[in-house]
Design a protein around this motif. Structure first.
Motif, mmCIF file in Angstrom:
data_model
loop_
_atom_site.group_PDB
_atom_site.id
_atom_site.type_symbol
_atom_site.label_atom_id
_atom_site.label_comp_id
_atom_site.label_asym_id
_atom_site.label_seq_id
_atom_site.Cartn_x
_atom_site.Cartn_y
_atom_site.Cartn_z
ATOM 1 N N MET A 1 3.888 16.963 17.403
ATOM 2 C CA MET A 1 4.032 18.169 16.610
ATOM 3 C C MET A 1 4.059 19.370 17.558
ATOM 4 O O MET A 1 3.211 19.513 18.411
ATOM 5 N N ALA A 2 5.047 20.216 17.382
ATOM 6 C CA ALA A 2 5.182 21.406 18.228
ATOM 7 C C ALA A 2 4.110 22.428 17.874
ATOM 8 O O ALA A 2 3.785 22.634 16.704
ATOM 9 N N ARG A 3 3.589 23.077 18.913
ATOM 10 C CA ARG A 3 2.562 24.112 18.726
ATOM 11 C C ARG A 3 3.181 25.485 18.925
ATOM 12 O O ARG A 3 3.829 25.743 19.936
ATOM 13 N N VAL A 4 2.925 26.369 17.973
ATOM 14 C CA VAL A 4 3.417 27.745 18.049
ATOM 15 C C VAL A 4 2.230 28.696 18.018
ATOM 16 O O VAL A 4 1.327 28.543 17.204
ATOM 17 N N LEU A 5 2.244 29.650 18.938
ATOM 18 C CA LEU A 5 1.255 30.723 18.930
ATOM 19 C C LEU A 5 1.891 31.900 18.208
ATOM 20 O O LEU A 5 2.914 32.431 18.653
ATOM 21 N N PHE A 26 4.804 22.567 12.001
ATOM 22 C CA PHE A 26 4.264 23.104 13.253
ATOM 23 C C PHE A 26 2.736 23.112 13.220
ATOM 24 O O PHE A 26 2.139 23.274 12.157
ATOM 25 N N ASP A 27 2.133 22.979 14.381
ATOM 26 C CA ASP A 27 0.714 23.246 14.568
ATOM 27 C C ASP A 27 0.649 24.706 15.030
ATOM 28 O O ASP A 27 1.443 25.099 15.893
ATOM 29 N N THR A 28 -0.253 25.503 14.476
ATOM 30 C CA THR A 28 -0.250 26.931 14.784
ATOM 31 C C THR A 28 -1.559 27.395 15.400
ATOM 32 O O THR A 28 -2.623 26.871 15.115
#
Length: 124
Positions: A1-5, A26-28
């Motif tokens: 899972m892609a992580r976005v800040l 997304f993981d945030t």
């Protein structure tokens, strides 16, 4: 899972973006200003940053400048209400932004924009 800040000084915007991006898979992580964003980026790995420009403490341009020469920095997609302000887009790209999205975002297109930035290509 892609992580976005997600970096924005407006709590309601942070929550809205978080809910929509988590629903898209997304993981945030969240940061309320540029300084907090840089601190999180030093401690944690993110695949992409969604960055507001107008913030207190350290604005989005300051974050872009700080990340500009860091080869390990994740791609940055700018999300701003100032999308039509002359020179903002050009300045953001000159400082290394990989995408530029106007507020309010199209929540159907935003996940594709972030995935394209992660993949290093233009969105479809």
């Amino acid at each position: 899972m892609a992580r976005v800040l997600i970096v924005d000084d407006e709590p309601d915007i942070l929550l809205l973006l978080r809910l929509n991006l988590e629903a898209a898979g997304f993981d945030t992580g969240l940061a309320a200003d540029g300084d907090e964003a840089l601190q999180r980026l030093r401690r944690e790995r993110f695949d992409v940053v969604l960055l507001d420009l107008a913030m207190p403490v350290l604005d989005g341009f300051g974050v872009l400048a700080a990340l500009h020469d860091d080869p390990a920095a994740p791609p940055v997609v700018v999300l701003t209400a100032y999308a039509n302000t002359q020179g903002y887009r050009e300045r953001a790209f000159a400082l290394g932004a990989t995408g530029f999205v106007a507020k309010p975002p199209d929540f159907d297109a935003l996940p594709d924009e972030l995935r394209a930035a992660i993949a290093g290509r233009e969105p479809a």
